[in-house]
Scaffold this motif. Sequence first.
Motif, PDB file in Angstrom:
ATOM      1  N   CYS A 360       0.872  -1.181   0.000  1.00 23.30           N
ATOM      2  CA  CYS A 360       0.000   0.000   0.000  1.00 23.30           C
ATOM      3  C   CYS A 360       0.909   1.231   0.000  1.00 23.30           C
ATOM      4  N   VAL A 361       0.851   2.001  -1.068  1.00 28.36           N
ATOM      5  CA  VAL A 361       1.651   3.215  -1.187  1.00 28.36           C
ATOM      6  C   VAL A 361       0.704   4.406  -1.168  1.00 28.36           C
ATOM      7  N   THR A 362       0.949   5.302  -0.202  1.00 30.59           N
ATOM      8  CA  THR A 362       0.052   6.461   0.025  1.00 30.59           C
ATOM      9  C   THR A 362      -1.404   6.008   0.089  1.00 30.59           C
ATOM     10  N   GLN A 363      -1.637   4.938   0.854  1.00 25.51           N
ATOM     11  CA  GLN A 363      -2.960   4.393   1.172  1.00 25.51           C
ATOM     12  C   GLN A 363      -3.672   3.766  -0.025  1.00 25.51           C
ATOM     13  N   LYS A 364      -2.960   3.583  -1.134  1.00 28.06           N
ATOM     14  CA  LYS A 364      -3.520   2.873  -2.273  1.00 28.06           C
ATOM     15  C   LYS A 364      -2.836   1.514  -2.376  1.00 28.06           C
ATOM     16  N   CYS A 365      -3.614   0.450  -2.178  1.00 26.15           N
ATOM     17  CA  CYS A 365      -3.044  -0.896  -2.128  1.00 26.15           C
ATOM     18  C   CYS A 365      -3.133  -1.556  -3.506  1.00 26.15           C
ATOM     19  N   GLN A 366      -2.357  -1.028  -4.444  1.00 26.50           N
ATOM     20  CA  GLN A 366      -2.419  -1.517  -5.821  1.00 26.50           C
ATOM     21  C   GLN A 366      -1.054  -1.896  -6.358  1.00 26.50           C
ATOM     22  N   THR A 367      -0.089  -2.049  -5.477  1.00 31.13           N
ATOM     23  CA  THR A 367       1.278  -2.361  -5.894  1.00 31.13           C
ATOM     24  C   THR A 367       1.676  -3.737  -5.383  1.00 31.13           C
ATOM     25  N   SER A 368       2.388  -4.489  -6.202  1.00 32.15           N
ATOM     26  CA  SER A 368       2.919  -5.782  -5.774  1.00 32.15           C
ATOM     27  C   SER A 368       4.436  -5.777  -5.936  1.00 32.15           C
ATOM     28  N   LEU A 369       5.099  -6.498  -5.064  1.00 29.32           N
ATOM     29  CA  LEU A 369       6.551  -6.607  -5.086  1.00 29.32           C
ATOM     30  C   LEU A 369       6.932  -8.072  -4.975  1.00 29.32           C
ATOM     31  N   THR A 370       7.824  -8.517  -5.858  1.00 28.95           N
ATOM     32  CA  THR A 370       8.354  -9.868  -5.746  1.00 28.95           C
ATOM     33  C   THR A 370       9.835  -9.772  -5.396  1.00 28.95           C
ATOM     34  N   ILE A 371      10.216 -10.515  -4.376  1.00 27.55           N
ATOM     35  CA  ILE A 371      11.614 -10.588  -3.962  1.00 27.55           C
ATOM     36  C   ILE A 371      12.074 -12.015  -4.185  1.00 27.55           C
ATOM     37  N   THR A 372      13.003 -12.190  -5.111  1.00 26.14           N
ATOM     38  CA  THR A 372      13.571 -13.513  -5.359  1.00 26.14           C
ATOM     39  C   THR A 372      14.855 -13.621  -4.548  1.00 26.14           C
ATOM     40  N   TRP A 373      14.822 -14.541  -3.560  1.00 20.76           N
ATOM     41  CA  TRP A 373      15.972 -14.658  -2.671  1.00 20.76           C
ATOM     42  C   TRP A 373      15.977 -16.033  -2.002  1.00 20.76           C
ATOM     43  N   PRO A 374      17.077 -16.753  -2.093  1.00 13.62           N
ATOM     44  CA  PRO A 374      18.288 -16.339  -2.808  1.00 13.62           C
ATOM     45  C   PRO A 374      18.170 -16.591  -4.307  1.00 13.62           C
ATOM     46  N   THR A 375      19.063 -15.953  -5.071  1.00 16.86           N
ATOM     47  CA  THR A 375      19.158 -16.186  -6.509  1.00 16.86           C
ATOM     48  C   THR A 375      20.342 -17.138  -6.725  1.00 16.86           C
ATOM     49  N   ASN A 376      20.855 -17.177  -7.954  1.00 15.08           N
ATOM     50  CA  ASN A 376      22.036 -18.005  -8.205  1.00 15.08           C
ATOM     51  C   ASN A 376      23.227 -17.526  -7.399  1.00 15.08           C
ATOM     52  N   GLU A 377      23.183 -16.244  -7.022  1.00 15.64           N
ATOM     53  CA  GLU A 377      24.195 -15.688  -6.125  1.00 15.64           C
ATOM     54  C   GLU A 377      23.568 -15.632  -4.737  1.00 15.64           C
ATOM     55  N   PRO A 378      23.983 -16.478  -3.807  1.00 18.80           N
ATOM     56  CA  PRO A 378      23.286 -16.652  -2.521  1.00 18.80           C
ATOM     57  C   PRO A 378      23.032 -15.375  -1.738  1.00 18.80           C
ATOM     58  N   SER A 379      23.934 -14.399  -1.818  1.00 18.78           N
ATOM     59  CA  SER A 379      23.755 -13.192  -1.017  1.00 18.78           C
ATOM     60  C   SER A 379      22.992 -12.103  -1.752  1.00 18.78           C
ATOM     61  N   VAL A 380      22.539 -12.400  -2.958  1.00 12.44           N
ATOM     62  CA  VAL A 380      21.907 -11.384  -3.811  1.00 12.44           C
ATOM     63  C   VAL A 380      20.423 -11.711  -4.015  1.00 12.44           C
ATOM     64  N   SER A 381      19.597 -10.694  -3.957  1.00  7.09           N
ATOM     65  CA  SER A 381      18.164 -10.841  -4.241  1.00  7.09           C
ATOM     66  C   SER A 381      17.783  -9.912  -5.391  1.00  7.09           C
ATOM     67  N   GLN A 382      16.701 -10.251  -6.053  1.00  4.40           N
ATOM     68  CA  GLN A 382      16.200  -9.396  -7.126  1.00  4.40           C
ATOM     69  C   GLN A 382      14.817  -8.893  -6.757  1.00  4.40           C
ATOM     70  N   TRP A 383      14.607  -7.586  -6.838  1.00  2.00           N
ATOM     71  CA  TRP A 383      13.346  -6.949  -6.487  1.00  2.00           C
ATOM     72  C   TRP A 383      12.676  -6.423  -7.754  1.00  2.00           C
ATOM     73  N   LYS A 384      11.402  -6.767  -7.920  1.00  3.01           N
ATOM     74  CA  LYS A 384      10.623  -6.270  -9.065  1.00  3.01           C
ATOM     75  C   LYS A 384       9.246  -5.851  -8.563  1.00  3.01           C
ATOM     76  N   THR A 385       8.822  -4.672  -8.943  1.00  5.38           N
ATOM     77  CA  THR A 385       7.488  -4.189  -8.556  1.00  5.38           C
ATOM     78  C   THR A 385       6.579  -4.125  -9.781  1.00  5.38           C
ATOM     79  N   GLU A 386       5.293  -4.159  -9.503  1.00 10.29           N
ATOM     80  CA  GLU A 386       4.275  -4.032 -10.544  1.00 10.29           C
ATOM     81  C   GLU A 386       3.203  -3.072 -10.055  1.00 10.29           C
TER      82      GLU A 386
END
Length: 415
Positions: A360-386
Amino acid sequence: MRKRTSGFHLRSWALCLGVIGGASVRAQEAGSVYIQGSEVNLRGSASTDGEVVKKVLIGTECQKLEGAQKKGWVRLKCGKAEGFTLEKLVGADKPGLETLLAQAQDAAKSAKERLDAAARAATLDPQNEQASQLLTQLFFDVNFEQLAKDKKKGGLHESFLVVCNQSIMRSSFTHEECLTRELEKIEYDWHQLSIRDNRFVSAMLREGNLVVYTGHMKSRAKGRFDPDDDEFSVIVESRSSSTVSDALRNSLQKGARTSDPSQNKYSIIDDESADMPTLPPAAYQLLRSLPPVWYNLQEQSGEKFILVNCGVISGNVIRVDLHRRASIQTSDLPEGEFPRRVARIKDISKSDSTYNLQLCVTQKCQTSLTITWPTNEPSVSQWKTEPPDPSDGYYSTSKGAPNKIKVRDCNRGME
């Protein structure tokens, strides 16, 4: 949420509805008997799962009937209602106020027994101030006793950071005042907080239920508690929410703080509001499995590195408050005075190594976030929003950060 309301707290309220075994006179074979528990359930069958026909208060005269086929149960007629209750909750003698008050003050008895006696006295005579005061005092005594046991073993041990930032508040607040502010950043009818040393018991009436948190405060510096620290940790050891007897509710309410309808308790900087989402128990546990601090990674010629730009690192911090309401704050690390952006976390789920967050950004709950963790690099994650956001990219956890660090000096450029 680990469904441990410590188990004890629900039993505490039950003390206000019944009598500790052995405290009452055994019901006679026939004739009149009196209710001994403060508020006793008259049930349709001789079972604790039986439908509640009527709630009968202490001191009520009832007629004992034949027909209780189960040992330890009696069949009663109280007014026009008929039903079953436990035999230990009735007796041949009408309970007396002075006797109950004496039991509530008897130091030879346990705190739980004294609490039960005070609850029965306050129910028998709701206008008796002594009974009411004793009930409140013993309620907190019992909870503090249990807190000491939970702290040693079996508690929730949930840790939360409370920021008592005096420069933002432009005033000087004690830790008790800051804890009170944090606890009351939720809708409630009234709230009574008791603090003993660095331990606390919070009792709040919310939506008709008594919500109780117990825990203790702890300085970030190990081995000591400094009341002058601007930031301190609160460790919650138990949570419970249950219905409560009229006697206990009325007693606690007398010394309680009423709800503040103003918006002053919310921080605009942290995007706080009355409708902040609370994480479901399973989502809360899942979120706690994620590291709280994430560093933004730069990439150049296929190499990922942390960029220290003029002394700061860009990143995200996952925060959770005492009521299990979570947020992601985009900020400079070490953290600047204010976050650049705050997104409230409404829910979270996981599939394989992918965490799916509803924001919920500024009281609008229309955003999604995916966090891929761990990736092929164990200490690294990838963040993508929609929908997509400029902050999308790769992040490293605070404990598993890549060793490669590049520094950009504001005066000399990249090193």
